[in-house]
Design a protein around this motif. Structure first.
Motif, PDB file in Angstrom:
ATOM      1  N   LEU A 180       0.822  -1.215   0.000  1.00 53.97           N
ATOM      2  CA  LEU A 180       0.000   0.000   0.000  1.00 53.97           C
ATOM      3  C   LEU A 180       0.854   1.264   0.000  1.00 53.97           C
ATOM      4  CD1 LEU A 180      -2.781  -1.027   2.575  1.00 53.97           C
ATOM      5  CD2 LEU A 180      -2.981  -0.863   0.091  1.00 53.97           C
ATOM      6  N   THR A 181       1.968   1.247   0.725  1.00 52.63           N
ATOM      7  CA  THR A 181       2.829   2.438   0.776  1.00 52.63           C
ATOM      8  C   THR A 181       3.519   2.694  -0.550  1.00 52.63           C
ATOM      9  OG1 THR A 181       4.598   1.048   1.701  1.00 52.63           O
ATOM     10  CG2 THR A 181       3.250   2.316   3.256  1.00 52.63           C
ATOM     11  N   ARG A 182       3.500   1.727  -1.430  1.00 50.13           N
ATOM     12  CA  ARG A 182       4.066   1.926  -2.765  1.00 50.13           C
ATOM     13  C   ARG A 182       2.995   2.243  -3.801  1.00 50.13           C
ATOM     14  NH1 ARG A 182       7.321  -1.216   0.191  1.00 50.13           N
ATOM     15  NH2 ARG A 182       9.583  -1.153  -0.188  1.00 50.13           N
ATOM     16  N   LEU A 183       1.734   1.918  -3.488  1.00 52.20           N
ATOM     17  CA  LEU A 183       0.633   2.243  -4.389  1.00 52.20           C
ATOM     18  C   LEU A 183       0.082   3.641  -4.145  1.00 52.20           C
ATOM     19  CD1 LEU A 183      -1.430  -1.090  -4.403  1.00 52.20           C
ATOM     20  CD2 LEU A 183      -0.005  -0.182  -6.241  1.00 52.20           C
ATOM     21  N   TRP A 224      13.006  -0.606   4.089  1.00 54.13           N
ATOM     22  CA  TRP A 224      12.853  -1.812   3.278  1.00 54.13           C
ATOM     23  C   TRP A 224      11.387  -2.244   3.230  1.00 54.13           C
ATOM     24  CZ3 TRP A 224      11.528  -6.947   4.772  1.00 54.13           C
ATOM     25  CH2 TRP A 224      11.673  -7.898   3.750  1.00 54.13           C
ATOM     26  N   ILE A 225      10.676  -2.059   4.345  1.00 51.66           N
ATOM     27  CA  ILE A 225       9.271  -2.468   4.421  1.00 51.66           C
ATOM     28  C   ILE A 225       8.359  -1.475   3.700  1.00 51.66           C
ATOM     29  CG2 ILE A 225       7.315  -2.865   5.977  1.00 51.66           C
ATOM     30  CD1 ILE A 225       9.312  -3.888   8.050  1.00 51.66           C
ATOM     31  N   PHE A 226       8.498  -0.179   4.033  1.00 51.53           N
ATOM     32  CA  PHE A 226       7.556   0.827   3.551  1.00 51.53           C
ATOM     33  C   PHE A 226       8.009   1.551   2.280  1.00 51.53           C
ATOM     34  CE2 PHE A 226       6.817   0.831   8.272  1.00 51.53           C
ATOM     35  CZ  PHE A 226       5.598   0.187   8.224  1.00 51.53           C
ATOM     36  N   GLY A 227       9.312   1.557   1.997  1.00 54.32           N
ATOM     37  CA  GLY A 227       9.823   2.286   0.847  1.00 54.32           C
ATOM     38  C   GLY A 227      10.676   3.471   1.274  1.00 54.32           C
ATOM     39  N   LYS A 228      11.526   3.947   0.359  1.00 51.78           N
ATOM     40  CA  LYS A 228      12.476   5.020   0.680  1.00 51.78           C
ATOM     41  C   LYS A 228      11.793   6.353   0.982  1.00 51.78           C
ATOM     42  CE  LYS A 228      16.217   2.975  -2.057  1.00 51.78           C
ATOM     43  NZ  LYS A 228      17.165   3.170  -3.179  1.00 51.78           N
ATOM     44  N   GLU A 229      10.550   6.499   0.554  1.00 56.86           N
ATOM     45  CA  GLU A 229       9.809   7.734   0.775  1.00 56.86           C
ATOM     46  C   GLU A 229       9.509   7.962   2.258  1.00 56.86           C
ATOM     47  OE1 GLU A 229       5.784   9.922  -1.091  1.00 56.86           O
ATOM     48  OE2 GLU A 229       6.173   7.794  -1.406  1.00 56.86           O
ATOM     49  N   TRP A 230       9.685   6.904   3.079  1.00 60.14           N
ATOM     50  CA  TRP A 230       9.283   6.965   4.486  1.00 60.14           C
ATOM     51  C   TRP A 230      10.480   7.131   5.416  1.00 60.14           C
ATOM     52  CZ3 TRP A 230       4.101   7.060   5.531  1.00 60.14           C
ATOM     53  CH2 TRP A 230       3.260   6.766   4.444  1.00 60.14           C
ATOM     54  N   LEU A 231      11.520   7.810   4.957  1.00 60.36           N
ATOM     55  CA  LEU A 231      12.697   8.072   5.785  1.00 60.36           C
ATOM     56  C   LEU A 231      12.332   8.910   7.013  1.00 60.36           C
ATOM     57  CD1 LEU A 231      15.795   7.908   6.140  1.00 60.36           C
ATOM     58  CD2 LEU A 231      15.948  10.040   4.811  1.00 60.36           C
TER      59      LEU A 231
END
Length: 366
Positions: free
Chosen positions: A9-12, A272-279
């Motif tokens: 979902l965090t990538r969609l 790794w779980i949510f994506g690089k956007e979630w730094l």
């Protein structure tokens, strides 16, 4: 299932999407707790011949309040947000009434299936629709809510789990006049950080907070939707506070290591779980985990007070907890340069509220 789907979902959907979704869910959560005037909780202790009437009365109250709320919210939010909120409130109250009706009849397998069905619908819609069209997260939530409403109404009509009546709810006025204000304050207090974060930190931060809160709520939803109902049903005939005290302490101790994990998980694992956007999301996890573990002592102790029809105590404690949260938000906002840390008010208030309830039960004479 919700937790497992988050990496996809965090990538969609974007962080902005999760921010708006968090705001919508915050409003849904507040309205859902009071839309049917807590008659769903009354189902757990009501006499058998009264339960179908409570389902009907609660549904009518929920529909009327939702329509009024939708009219008011239309002056504040976009129409798609209002539609998502209203459909979410109706779906939540309908499913919860059906759940409690079956749970009171010891139909635990049905209740488990109902929870699985609800999660499957939400996740299936959120995962599939972006593959077919460009859609916001709140719009997919609205569609899943409408599906649940249709299925819930059809099930109730098919099995005739209703009885037209306007008299039964009068036997449970304490749920309407004592439990409802407490539930409203509790839900507002729980969702207050959403409004604070969106206003003082920004919608981007709201997306971070929403994803963290959604993750940490996974075990909490389990105990609030299952264990709490179990304890209300159990303590209906229990004359001593000892079982409630023992269960509360046990749950609190067992949950502590679970939330301690969030203080040792590296940032790289979150990315790794949510994506690089979630730094930077690890900070949110650590702040909220400080107090969320305290919620685990709540189900037995609060259920004991509800079963003994003493919800007015919960209402009083909720007022104090909300005052503490407001004061801490203001003080931390004025003293700290990094506004993210105003969220420390959340764990402090949670620890006070949940252990204050435990203390009240401990002081109880019965």
């Amino acid at each position: 299932m919700t937790f497992i789907a988050l990496p996809v979902l965090t990538r969609l959907y974007s962080v902005q999407d999760f921010g708006e979704y968090g705001i919508a869910l915050a409003v849904v959560s507040v309205l859902s707790t009071v839309a049917n005037l807590r008659l769903d909780q009354a189902l757990l202790i009501a006499e058998e011949q009264e339960k179908k009437s409570l389902i009907f009365e609660g549904s009518i109250f929920s529909l009327v309040l939702t329509l009024i709320s939708g009219l008011v919210l239309s002056f504040i939010f976009r129409l798609d947000m209002v539609a998502a909120i209203c459909s979410g409130v109706l779906a939540n109250t309908l499913i919860q009434s059906l759940y409690n009706y079956k749970f009171a009849a010891h139909a635990e397998y049905f209740c488990a299936g109902l929870n699985i069905f609800r999660s499957l619908i939400v996740i299936a819609v959120q995962l599939s629709l972006p593959l077919l069209m460009s859609i916001a997260l709140i719009d997919s939530y609205m569609i899943s809510s409408v599906i649940m409403i249709i299925v819930g109404v059809l099930y109730i009509l098919k099995h005739q789990l209703y009885q037209v009546s306007w008299e039964v709810f009068k036997n449970y006025k304490d749920f309407v006049y004592a439990n409802t204000p407490h539930a409203l304050l509790n839900s507002f207090s729980h969702n207050l950080p959403y409004y604070v974060v969106s206003h003082f930190i920004g919608v981007q931060a709201m997306g971070f907070y929403a994803i963290v809160e959604r993750t940490l709520r996974v075990p909490i939803n389990l105990i609030s939707q299952t264990l709490r109902q179990f304890f209300i049903r159990l303590f209906k005939t229990t004359q001593t506070n000892k079982p409630a005290l023992k269960s509360s302490v046990l749950l609190s101790v067992v949950s502590l290591p679970l939330f301690a994990i969030f203080f040792v998980v590296p940032e790289s694992l979150y990315l790794w779980i949510f994506g690089k956007e979630w730094l930077g999301v690890s900070q949110y996890f650590q702040i909220l985990a400080l107090g969320y573990w305290a919620i685990f002592c709540n189900p037995p102790s609060s259920a004991y007070l509800v079963a003994r029809r003493n919800s007015k105590v919960l209402f009083k404690l909720q007022i104090v907890e909300l005052c503490i949260k407001f004061i801490l938000f203001a003080v931390l906002y004025l003293l700290l340069s990094d506004k993210l840390y105003i969220l420390l008010a959340v764990p402090v208030a949670l620890i006070f509220y949940n252990f204050a309830i435990l203390y009240v039960v401990w002081r109880s004479k019965v």
